[in-house]
Design an enzyme around this catalytic site. Sequence first.
Site, short mmCIF file in Angstrom:
data_model
loop_
_atom_site.label_atom_id
_atom_site.label_comp_id
_atom_site.label_asym_id
_atom_site.label_seq_id
_atom_site.Cartn_x
_atom_site.Cartn_y
_atom_site.Cartn_z
N VAL A 1 3.00 2.36 13.01
CA VAL A 1 4.03 1.49 12.44
C VAL A 1 3.45 0.74 11.25
O VAL A 1 2.32 0.26 11.30
CB VAL A 1 4.52 0.46 13.50
CG1 VAL A 1 5.62 -0.42 12.92
CG2 VAL A 1 5.03 1.18 14.75
N LYS A 2 4.26 0.65 10.20
CA LYS A 2 3.86 -0.16 9.04
C LYS A 2 4.66 -1.45 9.06
O LYS A 2 5.88 -1.45 9.28
CB LYS A 2 4.14 0.59 7.74
CG LYS A 2 3.64 -0.16 6.53
CD LYS A 2 3.84 0.62 5.27
CE LYS A 2 5.18 0.31 4.66
NZ LYS A 2 5.33 0.89 3.31
N THR A 3 3.97 -2.56 8.84
CA THR A 3 4.66 -3.84 8.79
C THR A 3 4.00 -4.72 7.75
O THR A 3 3.15 -4.26 6.98
CB THR A 3 4.67 -4.49 10.19
OG1 THR A 3 5.56 -5.60 10.18
CG2 THR A 3 3.29 -4.98 10.61
#
Length: 298
Positions: free
Chosen positions: A201-203
């Site tokens: 996941v990219k955040t």
Amino acid sequence: MADADTTESKNYQADIPAPNEPFFLKGSNNLDWGMKNRLSQIFNPDSGRTVMLAFDHGYFLGPTSGLERIDLNIVPLIRYADTLMLTRGILRSTIPPTYTRGIVLRSSGGPSILKELSDEEIAVSIDEAVRLNVAAMAVQVFIGGEFETRSIHNMTRLVDMGNRHGIATLGVTAVGKDMVRDAKYMRLATRICAELGASYVKTYYVDEDFETVTASCPVPIVIAGGKKLPEAEALQLAHNAVQQGAAGVDMGRNIFQSDAPAAMIQAVRAVVHENMSPKDALDLYETLKNDGARRAAS
Ligand code: R5P
């Protein structure tokens, strides 16, 4: 004629057990070989981290600053990246097919900067992703946005398609203009992506309690660089993120809009892969910028 196959001529080393090491990435031990191999093209198995060079911005922004000429501005940087995040149009037209590290393909899109950005659809078929030999497909997820359910559905369909072929899915948490960028929101968004099947996941990094975001997400998290900052601040951001549990960065503008992009990506690598302090990394950046030298590959 082959030698007779006798037990006496062989050495089975029966006293040495076969290795049975866990896979190096968080939450990924139960994946199949192909998926693990592709994730190893994105994350460095030695450090367990990645420097993704992101230059997919044109999929809604067009030729934004620093990306006017990807052949001239970006191709010289790709040697320093662990993986590239880009669109299929740029991959085919501009990236040398001799590039052998991981490709993370921008796989959602639709609206331009002139419209409501969350109104995205899946923008690539699985046949195309296989044909392009990608390691992962990246999809924007708009938790709390007007098209939240559709964006989640885009992601889950890509997860289903990717899992059939051993291709990873990167859930990209997109935060609407009016939303609060805090740890509570990032925990919600990243956890939903992981629960619904994203491989990683990219955040965005947040100053307070970021370690609760990485702790509550069962798969690796990488952080986006975000808008251009002074180099010292961007290196501090990368340092904070990895020290608080991120498995690397997906960085674009803070590299390609830097005064010295090649120096900056090498300094970011040192922070991510070598735990270099932001101060030392800034010194490294200045040195490389001033003498134009290339650091020995790390
Ligand atoms: C947004 O256009 C893309 O998803 C980028 O790949 C992502 O935001 C990382 O780029 P930056 O470091 O410029 O935010």
